[in-house]
Design a protein around this motif. Structure first.
Motif, PDB file in Angstrom:
ATOM      1  N   UNK A  76       0.865  -1.182   0.000  1.00 62.34           N
ATOM      2  CA  UNK A  76       0.000   0.000   0.000  1.00 62.34           C
ATOM      3  C   UNK A  76       0.899   1.229   0.000  1.00 62.34           C
ATOM      4  N   UNK A  77       0.912   1.928  -1.134  1.00 66.68           N
ATOM      5  CA  UNK A  77       1.750   3.117  -1.293  1.00 66.68           C
ATOM      6  C   UNK A  77       0.851   4.303  -1.608  1.00 66.68           C
ATOM      7  N   UNK A  78       1.050   5.387  -0.859  1.00 67.66           N
ATOM      8  CA  UNK A  78       0.327   6.627  -1.109  1.00 67.66           C
ATOM      9  C   UNK A  78       1.346   7.663  -1.567  1.00 67.66           C
ATOM     10  N   UNK A  79       1.126   8.223  -2.741  1.00 71.65           N
ATOM     11  CA  UNK A  79       2.032   9.229  -3.276  1.00 71.65           C
ATOM     12  C   UNK A  79       1.689  10.587  -2.660  1.00 71.65           C
ATOM     13  N   UNK A  80       2.717  11.347  -2.306  1.00 74.69           N
ATOM     14  CA  UNK A  80       2.542  12.699  -1.774  1.00 74.69           C
ATOM     15  C   UNK A  80       3.478  13.610  -2.553  1.00 74.69           C
ATOM     16  N   UNK A  81       2.897  14.565  -3.287  1.00 71.96           N
ATOM     17  CA  UNK A  81       3.735  15.440  -4.093  1.00 71.96           C
ATOM     18  C   UNK A  81       3.080  16.796  -4.287  1.00 71.96           C
ATOM     19  N   UNK A  98      -2.179   3.584  -4.131  1.00 67.40           N
ATOM     20  CA  UNK A  98      -3.543   3.491  -3.607  1.00 67.40           C
ATOM     21  C   UNK A  98      -4.242   4.839  -3.546  1.00 67.40           C
ATOM     22  N   UNK A  99      -3.452   5.923  -3.463  1.00 65.90           N
ATOM     23  CA  UNK A  99      -4.036   7.250  -3.400  1.00 65.90           C
ATOM     24  C   UNK A  99      -2.945   8.280  -3.663  1.00 65.90           C
ATOM     25  N   UNK A 100      -3.352   9.541  -3.702  1.00 65.07           N
ATOM     26  CA  UNK A 100      -2.426  10.625  -3.990  1.00 65.07           C
ATOM     27  C   UNK A 100      -2.801  11.829  -3.140  1.00 65.07           C
TER      28      UNK A 100
END
Length: 120
Positions: A76-81, A98-100
């Motif tokens: 489960x990886x959530x990208x934050x940028x 899974x989300x951003x």
């Protein structure tokens, strides 16, 4: 307690996320300053969830996401940028994020997103 790995090249961002998460019942079990270190820490620590920046030196978050998904398809990886990364948002989701979450973010939004993803 859910275990989280934070991958971001900015030390202040890692600290900000760690503070938010720990105040809300998450355990931050590791931090990494780029995607390559993030992959090694993922293999070593086996977190329940990863927060992943996209723009980083050495190996960016997109490449690290691909590699983590190869290692563990259930990860489960959530990208934050930062704002203005629409193409990267789409690419990340296609690759299995899974989300951003867009920087700058609201603390409540981070907690709500992580809680939702971990519940699935």
């Amino acid at each position: 307690m859910k275990k989280v790995l934070i991958v971001d090249d900015a030390a202040f961002m890692r600290l900000t996320l760690k503070t938010i998460l720990e105040k809300n019942g998450f355990e931050v079990i590791g931090e990494a300053e780029n995607g390559a270190v993030g992959i090694e820490k993922y293999k070593e620590l086996k977190p329940d969830l990863v927060t992943m920046d996209i723009t980083m030196p050495e190996m960016d978050g997109i490449e690290a996401l691909k590699e983590i998904k190869n290692i563990d398809p259930k990860s489960k990886v959530i990208m934050i940028s930062a704002v203005g990364q629409e193409a990267n948002v789409r690419k990340s989701i296609v690759l299995g994020a899974k989300s951003f979450i867009v920087k700058p973010f609201k603390n409540e939004h981070v907690i709500k997103t992580l809680t939702k993803i971990l519940a699935v």
